[in-house]
Design a protein around this motif. Structure first.
Motif, PDB file in Angstrom:
ATOM      1  N   ASP A   1       8.147   1.346   8.126  1.00  0.00           N
ATOM      2  CA  ASP A   1       6.716   1.650   8.179  1.00  0.00           C
ATOM      3  C   ASP A   1       6.525   3.159   8.027  1.00  0.00           C
ATOM      4  O   ASP A   1       6.944   3.931   8.877  1.00  0.00           O
ATOM      5  CB  ASP A   1       6.157   1.169   9.523  1.00  0.00           C
TER       6      ASP A   1
ATOM      7  N   ASN B   1       4.598   8.572   1.709  1.00  0.00           N
ATOM      8  CA  ASN B   1       3.659   9.161   2.666  1.00  0.00           C
ATOM      9  C   ASN B   1       2.929   8.101   3.476  1.00  0.00           C
ATOM     10  O   ASN B   1       2.450   8.382   4.572  1.00  0.00           O
ATOM     11  CB  ASN B   1       2.626  10.037   1.942  1.00  0.00           C
ATOM     12  N   ALA B   2       2.815   6.924   2.905  1.00  0.00           N
ATOM     13  CA  ALA B   2       2.121   5.852   3.628  1.00  0.00           C
ATOM     14  C   ALA B   2       2.545   4.516   3.047  1.00  0.00           C
ATOM     15  O   ALA B   2       3.074   4.448   1.943  1.00  0.00           O
ATOM     16  CB  ALA B   2       0.605   6.033   3.508  1.00  0.00           C
ATOM     17  N   GLY B   3       2.290   3.471   3.819  1.00  0.00           N
ATOM     18  CA  GLY B   3       2.616   2.130   3.361  1.00  0.00           C
ATOM     19  C   GLY B   3       3.813   1.551   4.095  1.00  0.00           C
ATOM     20  O   GLY B   3       4.399   2.202   4.970  1.00  0.00           O
ATOM     21  N   THR B   4       4.189   0.334   3.715  1.00  0.00           N
ATOM     22  CA  THR B   4       5.375  -0.279   4.306  1.00  0.00           C
ATOM     23  C   THR B   4       6.221  -0.901   3.204  1.00  0.00           C
ATOM     24  O   THR B   4       5.713  -1.302   2.164  1.00  0.00           O
ATOM     25  CB  THR B   4       5.015  -1.402   5.306  1.00  0.00           C
TER      26      THR B   4
ATOM     27  N   HIS C   1       2.203   4.786  -0.861  1.00  0.00           N
ATOM     28  CA  HIS C   1       1.669   6.043  -1.395  1.00  0.00           C
ATOM     29  C   HIS C   1       2.749   7.112  -1.388  1.00  0.00           C
ATOM     30  O   HIS C   1       3.503   7.217  -0.432  1.00  0.00           O
ATOM     31  CB  HIS C   1       0.508   6.536  -0.528  1.00  0.00           C
TER      32      HIS C   1
ATOM     33  N   ASN D   1       3.691   4.720   7.810  1.00  0.00           N
ATOM     34  CA  ASN D   1       2.432   5.211   8.364  1.00  0.00           C
ATOM     35  C   ASN D   1       2.673   5.985   9.656  1.00  0.00           C
ATOM     36  O   ASN D   1       1.901   6.856  10.011  1.00  0.00           O
ATOM     37  CB  ASN D   1       1.474   4.043   8.607  1.00  0.00           C
ATOM     38  N   GLN D   2       3.790   5.667  10.326  1.00  0.00           N
ATOM     39  CA  GLN D   2       4.114   6.444  11.522  1.00  0.00           C
ATOM     40  C   GLN D   2       4.703   7.786  11.107  1.00  0.00           C
ATOM     41  O   GLN D   2       5.286   7.918  10.026  1.00  0.00           O
ATOM     42  CB  GLN D   2       5.073   5.672  12.420  1.00  0.00           C
ATOM     43  N   LYS D   3       4.559   8.759  11.978  1.00  0.00           N
ATOM     44  CA  LYS D   3       4.906  10.131  11.595  1.00  0.00           C
ATOM     45  C   LYS D   3       6.403  10.346  11.419  1.00  0.00           C
ATOM     46  O   LYS D   3       6.874  10.723  10.356  1.00  0.00           O
ATOM     47  CB  LYS D   3       4.352  11.128  12.628  1.00  0.00           C
TER      48      LYS D   3
ATOM     49  N   ASN E   1       0.799  -1.220   0.000  1.00  0.00           N
ATOM     50  CA  ASN E   1       0.000   0.000   0.000  1.00  0.00           C
ATOM     51  C   ASN E   1       0.839   1.281   0.000  1.00  0.00           C
ATOM     52  O   ASN E   1       0.595   2.212   0.761  1.00  0.00           O
ATOM     53  CB  ASN E   1      -0.912  -0.013   1.237  1.00  0.00           C
TER      54      ASN E   1
END
Ligand SMILES: Nc1ncnc2c1ncn2[C@@H]1O[C@H](COP(=O)(O)OP(=O)(O)OP(=O)(O)O)[C@@H](O)[C@H]1O
Ligand SMILES: [Mg+2]
Lengths: 245, 234
Positions: A66, A54-57, A8, A68-70, A6
């Motif tokens: 990862d 920006n997102a995903g792993t 992004h 998804n973490q900031k 996923n």
């Protein structure tokens, strides 16, 4: 070996990668094709963390990033980056260093290997890419094809788990393309895991285990070369292949 | 013209001037060798370190560093060097801070070199293609490693011609140190002139010595640049 979930990536408003899922087995050669601006370069740069998704792993060789973490730790980015070796379209060799020094730089400075050992290793790598007689040349004294082969040796120097190639031959004169592709085929034969963005369809046909057709930030279609080239499922793939052949 | 013919017509006067030129040469050269040249070298070395730090601060994403660097460059570039020297040497004693002539000059000139050269170095760093940073990162280097091993060596090569010019300007500027009582070349000329009243002769002689030093340096600069042509930046 590689597991992408996923993924992004956006540049401001522009969403370039729209949720990429991809699993790549060890030793496989993946060729990515697709129209200009579809996000192929961005995808490779995300694998090498030159762009931070920006997102995903992304998982490579058991190590997971990862997004998804900031906040990502700088050191973990640097460490993760060493899992992949990047070959750039315009080589990006260090102009103030000889071919040998270009290849030694990573092992000596990053991997902290002794100079003698690194030199030995670098000579071996340069010999492998057919440049044994050019080790002490500066980049500007080499042809484009030779420079790109140094680029490949340099990337190999850090012993990456995966090699990434972003249009490695598209800046070359046609007569120099072959020598670079040959080196890449050798690498593939030795069992290197490779992700290659290229317009060289012959290379794709002969060396790829799988072709991925990238379009508008998603993987539109994937399959073995045979299947993609002779019998693509998607209309867009068909049209793209017609256009470039 | 009148003066010149006067001298030429009068052998005794010509001889007197010649002998003054000869006897003043030694003290002036001594001023150059003991003060002008060391002062230039020391301040340039300190100045370049300051300049690199300032350039890095300017390029840093840390706001405070960036702000301090801008403020420093703005103050130094926006005020006359002579005024800065006067503040350091004649002004600071009012705060109970007395600094000797030579250290005052070193501080003043270093700050000046640091500010002006930081802009040269910043531009040089920015002129190195982004791909060079990325190539460094891609083989696993950190920001600092890429900067030190890849970017700065290339930036140094780009900045050598403008920095050599700064160095030559610095040598000439050190004549201002005479005004904060450093016994450098030009102060020696002033001292001898004030007793002999031969201003034209002595100041011209000082000018010639500066000119010779700068010409030699320009020559060395040329050699240095050819040596660094060993590789060509894309
Ligand atoms: N740093 C960036 N900032 C803003 N936009 C970017 C940036 N990098 C890429 N893009 C945009 O992202 C999109 C995808 O670019 P990318 O370079 O990944 O495409 P590509 O598939 O490699 O194309 P090509 O075949 O032309 O190399 C393009 O629209 C591009 O303009
Ligand atoms: Mg691209």
């Amino acid at each position: 070996m590689i597991n992408i979930k996923n993924l992004h990536k956006s540049f401001g408003e522009l969403e370039v990668l729209k949720g990429i899922n991809l699993e790549i087995e060890k030793g496989k050669v993946i060729v990515m094709i697709g129209p200009s601006g579809s996000g192929k370069t961005t995808f490779l740069r995300c694998l090498n963390l030159l762009e931070i998704p920006n997102a995903g792993t992304i998982e490579i060789d058991g190590k997971v990033m990862d997004f998804n973490q900031k906040k990502l730790n700088k050191k973990s980015i640097v460490d993760f980056r060493s899992l992949t070796g990047m070959v750039f379209q315009n080589y990006n060799l260090f102009p103030h260093k000889t071919a040998l020094e270009n290849v030694m730089e990573g092992p000596v400075i990053v991997k902290k290997i002794s100079k003698e050992h690194a030199r030995e290793k670098a000579v071996k790598l340069l010999t492998k890419v057919g440049l044994a007689d050019k080790v002490n040349y500066y980049p500007h004294q080499l042809s484009g094809g030779q420079q790109q082969r140094v680029g490949i040796a340099r990337a190999m120097g850090i012993e990456p788990k995966v090699m990434l190639f972003d249009e490695p031959t598209s800046a070359l004169d046609p007569e120099l393309v072959g020598e670079v592709l040959r080196v890449m085929k050798d690498l593939a034969q030795e069992g290197m895991t490779m992700v290659v963005v290229t317009h060289e369809m012959r290379f794709a046909r002969e060396a790829a285990d799988e072709i991925i057709f990238f379009d508008q930030g998603v993987i539109m279609e994937r399959g073995v070369p045979e299947e993609i080239f002779t019998n693509p499922k998607e209309e867009r793939t068909k049209r793209f292949l017609e256009r470039i052949q | 013209m009148f003066l010149l013919s006067n001298v030429l017509m009068d052998p005794a006067r010509a001889e007197e001037l010649l002998s003054l030129a000869g006897s003043s040469l030694l003290p002036m050269l001594k001023g150059a060798i003991t003060y002008t040249i060391p002062l230039s070298l020391i301040t340039f070395a300190i100045g370049i370190i300051l300049a690199v730090l300032t350039a890095l601060a300017r390029l840093s994403s840390i706001k405070v560093l960036n702000w301090i660097a801008r403020f420093y460059v703005s103050i130094i570039r926006g005020t006359p060097l002579l005024v800065q020297l006067f503040i350091i040497f004649y002004g600071l004693p009012n705060l109970g801070l007395t600094i000797n002539p030579l250290p005052s000059a070193i501080i003043g000139f270093s700050l000046s070199v640091g500010a002006y050269s930081s802009e040269i170095i910043r531009a040089a760093i920015l002129s190195i293609p982004k791909g060079q940073w990325e190539a460094g990162f891609s083989i696993g280097m950190t920001y600092t490693q890429s900067l030190k091993r890849i970017i700065l060596p290339q930036a140094a090569r780009v900045s050598i011609p403008p920095l050599s010019n700064s160095f030559i300007s610095l040598i000439k500027d050190t004549s201002l140190a005479s005004l904060v009582l450093v016994s450098e070349l030009f102060r020696k000329a002033q001292e001898i002139a004030s007793t002999s009243y031969e201003f034209l002769l002595l100041y011209t002689e000082a000018a010639i010595i500066y000119w010779v030093i700068c010409t030699i340096l320009s020559f060395i600069q040329g050699r240095l640049e050819t040596r660094l042509e060993r590789y060509v930046t894309k």
